[in-house]
Design a protein around this motif. Sequence first.
Motif, short mmCIF file in Angstrom:
data_model
loop_
_atom_site.label_atom_id
_atom_site.label_comp_id
_atom_site.label_asym_id
_atom_site.label_seq_id
_atom_site.Cartn_x
_atom_site.Cartn_y
_atom_site.Cartn_z
N UNK A 164 5.27 4.47 -1.48
CA UNK A 164 4.56 3.44 -2.23
C UNK A 164 5.20 2.08 -2.01
N UNK A 165 4.49 1.05 -2.38
CA UNK A 165 4.99 -0.33 -2.25
C UNK A 165 5.56 -0.58 -0.86
N UNK A 166 4.79 -0.20 0.13
CA UNK A 166 5.28 -0.30 1.51
C UNK A 166 5.48 -1.75 1.93
N UNK A 167 6.49 -1.95 2.76
CA UNK A 167 6.87 -3.27 3.26
C UNK A 167 6.77 -3.27 4.78
N UNK A 168 6.61 -4.43 5.38
CA UNK A 168 6.57 -4.48 6.86
C UNK A 168 7.81 -3.86 7.50
N UNK A 169 8.95 -3.96 6.84
CA UNK A 169 10.17 -3.38 7.41
C UNK A 169 10.20 -1.85 7.36
N UNK A 170 9.20 -1.24 6.72
CA UNK A 170 9.08 0.22 6.75
C UNK A 170 8.37 0.71 8.01
N UNK A 171 7.87 -0.23 8.80
CA UNK A 171 7.19 0.13 10.03
C UNK A 171 8.13 0.86 10.98
N UNK A 172 7.72 2.05 11.42
CA UNK A 172 8.56 2.87 12.29
C UNK A 172 7.81 4.16 12.63
N UNK A 173 8.37 4.91 13.56
CA UNK A 173 7.94 6.28 13.76
C UNK A 173 8.77 7.14 12.80
N UNK A 207 0.81 -1.21 0.00
CA UNK A 207 0.00 0.00 0.00
C UNK A 207 0.84 1.27 0.00
N UNK A 208 0.13 2.40 0.09
CA UNK A 208 0.78 3.70 0.02
C UNK A 208 0.30 4.61 1.14
N UNK A 209 1.18 5.54 1.51
CA UNK A 209 0.85 6.61 2.44
C UNK A 209 1.60 7.86 1.99
N UNK A 210 1.04 9.03 2.32
CA UNK A 210 1.75 10.28 2.10
C UNK A 210 1.87 11.02 3.42
N UNK A 211 3.10 11.26 3.81
CA UNK A 211 3.37 12.03 5.03
C UNK A 211 3.56 13.49 4.67
N UNK A 212 3.11 14.36 5.57
CA UNK A 212 3.28 15.80 5.40
C UNK A 212 4.04 16.36 6.60
N UNK A 213 4.83 17.39 6.34
CA UNK A 213 5.58 18.07 7.40
C UNK A 213 5.41 19.56 7.17
N UNK A 214 4.71 20.22 8.09
CA UNK A 214 4.47 21.65 7.98
C UNK A 214 5.38 22.39 8.94
N UNK A 215 6.11 23.35 8.43
CA UNK A 215 7.01 24.15 9.26
C UNK A 215 6.34 25.47 9.63
#
Length: 127
Positions: free
Chosen positions: A84-93, A16-24
């Motif tokens: 994109x193409x997320x893997x279990x090893x991408x799990x993190x904060x 699956x996919x996610x989009x993270x945002x960072x607002x300064x």
Amino acid sequence: QLQLVESGGGLVQPGGSLRLSCVASGFLLDYYAIGWFRQAPGEEREGVSYISGGDGSTHYADSVKGRFTISKDNAKNTVYLQMNSLKPEDTAVYYCAADSASLFTIATMTSESVDYWGQGTQVTVSS
């Protein structure tokens, strides 16, 4: 008040996919290198991707090349991380960070050179 605020984390299935945002706020991204770091339980914090707020140059860790894309919108003072193409090893904060010293040498950005950190957003990749 100088701060970075991340959003967009969550639970997603492998592939699956996610989009993270960072607002300064309180400072302009134009004068900083902005990086995404991540830290899994029991692991050290690692750099994932960086972008120069000045010339837009980018850098990716080998583990995410071809899957993650970093981008910025200076008008919104925001940096994004499309995953994109997320893997279990991408799990993190995942943490957003700003580093003024690495503005034009983003590959040198490290967790020790960061000026400001966000609070982090949890990404969990699991079926």
